[in-house]
Write a protein that holds these residues in place. Structure first.
Motif, PDB file in Angstrom:
ATOM      1  N   GLY A 346       0.833  -1.201   0.000  1.00 21.22           N
ATOM      2  CA  GLY A 346       0.000   0.000   0.000  1.00 21.22           C
ATOM      3  C   GLY A 346       0.867   1.250   0.000  1.00 21.22           C
ATOM      4  N   ARG A 347       0.227   2.416   0.081  1.00 17.03           N
ATOM      5  CA  ARG A 347       0.966   3.680  -0.006  1.00 17.03           C
ATOM      6  C   ARG A 347       1.181   4.324   1.365  1.00 17.03           C
ATOM      7  NH1 ARG A 347       3.978   3.759  -3.216  1.00 17.03           N
ATOM      8  NH2 ARG A 347       4.137   6.036  -3.281  1.00 17.03           N
ATOM      9  N   ASN A 348       0.677   3.699   2.415  1.00 14.15           N
ATOM     10  CA  ASN A 348       0.725   4.344   3.729  1.00 14.15           C
ATOM     11  C   ASN A 348       1.901   3.913   4.609  1.00 14.15           C
ATOM     12  OD1 ASN A 348      -1.645   5.806   3.255  1.00 14.15           O
ATOM     13  ND2 ASN A 348      -2.893   4.019   3.796  1.00 14.15           N
ATOM     14  N   ARG A 349       2.675   2.945   4.146  1.00 16.74           N
ATOM     15  CA  ARG A 349       3.856   2.543   4.906  1.00 16.74           C
ATOM     16  C   ARG A 349       4.915   2.027   3.948  1.00 16.74           C
ATOM     17  NH1 ARG A 349       4.894  -2.949   5.653  1.00 16.74           N
ATOM     18  NH2 ARG A 349       3.190  -4.392   5.132  1.00 16.74           N
ATOM     19  N   LEU A 350       6.146   1.893   4.455  1.00 14.62           N
ATOM     20  CA  LEU A 350       7.245   1.373   3.649  1.00 14.62           C
ATOM     21  C   LEU A 350       7.381  -0.134   3.863  1.00 14.62           C
ATOM     22  CD1 LEU A 350       9.866   4.190   4.345  1.00 14.62           C
ATOM     23  CD2 LEU A 350       8.757   3.713   2.148  1.00 14.62           C
ATOM     24  N   PRO A 351       7.965  -0.846   2.913  1.00  5.15           N
ATOM     25  CA  PRO A 351       8.157  -2.295   3.069  1.00  5.15           C
ATOM     26  C   PRO A 351       9.025  -2.634   4.281  1.00  5.15           C
ATOM     27  CG  PRO A 351       8.465  -1.651   0.787  1.00  5.15           C
ATOM     28  CD  PRO A 351       8.384  -0.385   1.573  1.00  5.15           C
ATOM     29  N   ARG A 352       8.747  -3.805   4.862  1.00 10.80           N
ATOM     30  CA  ARG A 352       9.542  -4.334   5.974  1.00 10.80           C
ATOM     31  C   ARG A 352      10.185  -5.654   5.536  1.00 10.80           C
ATOM     32  NH1 ARG A 352      10.413  -1.287  10.396  1.00 10.80           N
ATOM     33  NH2 ARG A 352      10.460  -3.190  11.679  1.00 10.80           N
ATOM     34  N   LEU A 353      11.191  -6.082   6.275  1.00  8.05           N
ATOM     35  CA  LEU A 353      11.833  -7.350   5.938  1.00  8.05           C
ATOM     36  C   LEU A 353      10.839  -8.505   5.957  1.00  8.05           C
ATOM     37  CD1 LEU A 353      15.200  -7.074   7.925  1.00  8.05           C
ATOM     38  CD2 LEU A 353      14.889  -6.894   5.447  1.00  8.05           C
ATOM     39  N   SER A 354       9.863  -8.422   6.829  1.00  5.84           N
ATOM     40  CA  SER A 354       8.848  -9.477   6.931  1.00  5.84           C
ATOM     41  C   SER A 354       7.966  -9.557   5.690  1.00  5.84           C
ATOM     42  CB  SER A 354       7.976  -9.248   8.168  1.00  5.84           C
ATOM     43  OG  SER A 354       7.378  -7.956   8.127  1.00  5.84           O
ATOM     44  N   ASP A 355       8.047  -8.546   4.816  1.00  7.92           N
ATOM     45  CA  ASP A 355       7.238  -8.537   3.592  1.00  7.92           C
ATOM     46  C   ASP A 355       7.906  -9.281   2.443  1.00  7.92           C
ATOM     47  OD1 ASP A 355       5.122  -6.872   4.604  1.00  7.92           O
ATOM     48  OD2 ASP A 355       6.485  -5.148   4.420  1.00  7.92           O
ATOM     49  N   ARG A 356       9.150  -9.697   2.609  1.00  8.24           N
ATOM     50  CA  ARG A 356       9.905 -10.238   1.473  1.00  8.24           C
ATOM     51  C   ARG A 356       9.224 -11.427   0.807  1.00  8.24           C
ATOM     52  NH1 ARG A 356      15.997 -10.418   3.920  1.00  8.24           N
ATOM     53  NH2 ARG A 356      14.809 -11.102   5.759  1.00  8.24           N
TER      54      ARG A 356
END
Length: 504
Positions: A346-356
């Motif tokens: 989405g546009r409201n947060r940045l990617p995290r390592l857990s999103d890989r």
């Protein structure tokens, strides 16, 4: 008449003994090699070795500036493992995964081909340049120290994310402008490494720090392909401008590191261990206190810190420079990554390592960047600690082992159309990422594999995904972009400029 006769006799005598000397050298070479099953390779001449043959073939092939391609082409003639000598120094080239795996898991092929010059240029007696028990102890200690500070763990993610935030702010100031991203990328990656090694970070406009980064980058270029200038002995002793500049640059980087070590030593508090340098000083203090035998000495602190700082900055920043070059030359791939990130994150947060795991195309693209660019294209040289066997051949003590990682990453027998940049080759039929671990080894393999692999993987994902979440990168009108890199110790992209356009 008498003078003419005397001259004739002298010329004949000199010619005769010259021939005798040549025959003796050839006989000695034959006797020393008799009974040995050496790897195949080009013809070897006395004194010069295979240098004349290699030089002529490189000139004829037009691959003087791309030696990795030349070495790969020779494997079609001599096989995936072959050898040649340069002024008495045996060099073995490995061009496939099987031979590299066997070599780098052989305990007798884990040394570095070091000399005083190599040690100086390589940053001193740290993890990178040492061999034997000293190397084993330093490597074990460094891995433990980095883990203790959270490197490679999710707890370190916030530290990298803070630096990506600073980089996003700096790029935002240039929105719509045409500029070279190199300095910003190097500064950002350097600050992550500085936080690990020195416990501090630098502003992007700090003149001393920027000068040091320029010197370090120049150093990598001067060392040459696969470290030739530092590791091929005959090149070390030539009184060239390159060698003088290498020594000068090494002195400057050494002074920078020593300054920080001295500051740490003067402020050292065993109850407040802040960074890698503190951990190193504490390890030495504890062993002295206990009266234990320790290979780690005061001199090793500078070498180890220098190695972690230098290696950590160069490889990751160069990979990111290639990454954004691929994005502007393949806008359709950039769009697919952004669509995937927007859909999942989405546009409201940045990617995290857990999103890989939920961003397979993004991860596949990072793998394809590492494969196609092959940053450490000729690996880092190993040396034989003693006579040993490799793939059925005899390897002599002191032989230098070069792993042609580029050849593995561009092997047409495994990679379909290897010269094409195509992340989909890492996506299976179920839409999941394929690792291809035996054919993609950007961090090398074995006990000499990159110490900072976990940190580098974290940085690459967070920097890459955060910047593509926030910006679209576009070509500069009128500029041509080449995917043929510049050869140094690493394979770097040619200078380029782009536009960073802020996304909504």
């Amino acid at each position: 008449m008498k003078m003419a006769a005397l001259q004739y006799f002298t010329d004949y005598f000199n010619f005769k003994w010259t021939c005798v000397l040549i025959v003796m050298i050839l006989a000695l070479h034959y006797l020393t090699q008799r009974g040995k099953k050496t790897p195949p390779g080009p013809w070897t001449f006395p004194i010069f070795g295979s240098f004349p043959v290699i030089a002529v073939r490189m000139l004829r092939s037009g691959s003087l500036t791309q030696p990795h391609q030349f070495f790969a082409s020779l494997s079609k003639v001599y096989g995936s493992m072959y050898s040649f000598s340069v002024f008495g120094q045996q060099i073995i080239i490995l061009n496939d995964y099987a031979s590299i795996k066997e070599a780098f898991h052989n305990q007798h092929l884990n040394d570095r081909p070091t000399t005083p010059f190599t040690m100086k240029v390589g940053g001193g007696p740290g993890v990178l340049m040492t061999s034997g028990d000293l190397w084993k102890q330093q490597r074990k200690f460094s891995l433990s120290a980095l883990r203790s500070m959270g490197v490679g763990k999710s707890s370190f993610e916030d530290q990298i994310s803070r630096e990506t935030g600073v980089l996003i702010t700096e790029l935002s100031k240039k929105t719509g402008q045409v500029f070279d991203p190199r300095k910003l990328i190097v500064n950002a990656v350097s600050n992550v490494i500085c936080s690990v090694v020195f416990g501090k970070q630098y502003s992007y406009d700090d003149p001393e720090f920027r000068k040091l980064l320029e010197i370090a980058e120049r150093h990598i270029q001067l060392v040459g392909a696969g470290g030739a200038q530092a590791f091929v002995k005959v090149l070390q002793y030539l009184p060239t401008k390159t060698n003088r500049e290498l020594i000068k640059n090494a002195d400057r980087m050494e002074q920078f590191v020593q300054k920080h070590i001295d500051e740490h030593r003067s402020q050292f508090d065993p109850d407040d261990i802040r960074d890698y340098t503190d951990v190193y000083l504490e390890e030495i203090r504890l062993h002295k206190e206990r009266g234990e035998v320790l290979h780690l000495k005061e001199d090793n602190v500078r070498g180890a810190v220098n190695n972690v700082f230098g290696a950590g900055v160069e490889t990751t920043s160069t990979t990111l420079r290639w990454a954004f070059l691929y994005m502007i030359t393949h806008p359709e791939i950039q769009k697919r990554i952004q669509d995937e990130i927007d859909s999942v994150i989405g546009r409201n947060r940045l990617p995290r390592l857990s999103d890989r795991n939920n961003l397979p195309f993004t991860m596949a693209t990072i793998s394809e960047i590492q494969r196609h660019a092959s940053i450490l294209f000729l690996g880092f040289p190993h040396s034989a600690a003693r006579d040993t066997k490799l793939c059925g051949y005899d390897v002599s003590e002191g032989a230098m082992i070069i792993s042609n990682l580029w050849a593995i990453h561009h092997d047409p027998d495994f990679w379909q159309d290897p010269e094409t940049f195509n992340p989909d080759r890492f996506i299976d039929s179920d839409g999941n990422v394929q690792q291809h671990e035996e054919h993609l080894i950007p961090f090398s393999i074995g006990r000499r594999a990159c110490l900072g692999e976990n940190l580098a993987k974290m940085e690459l994902f967070l920097f890459f995904s955060h910047l593509l979440h926030q910006f679209s990168f576009e070509k500069s009108d009128g500029q041509t972009y080449s995917l043929v890199g510049n050869v140094g110790l690493t394979y770097t992209p040619q200078t380029y400029q782009f536009k960073a356009v802020k996304r909504n």
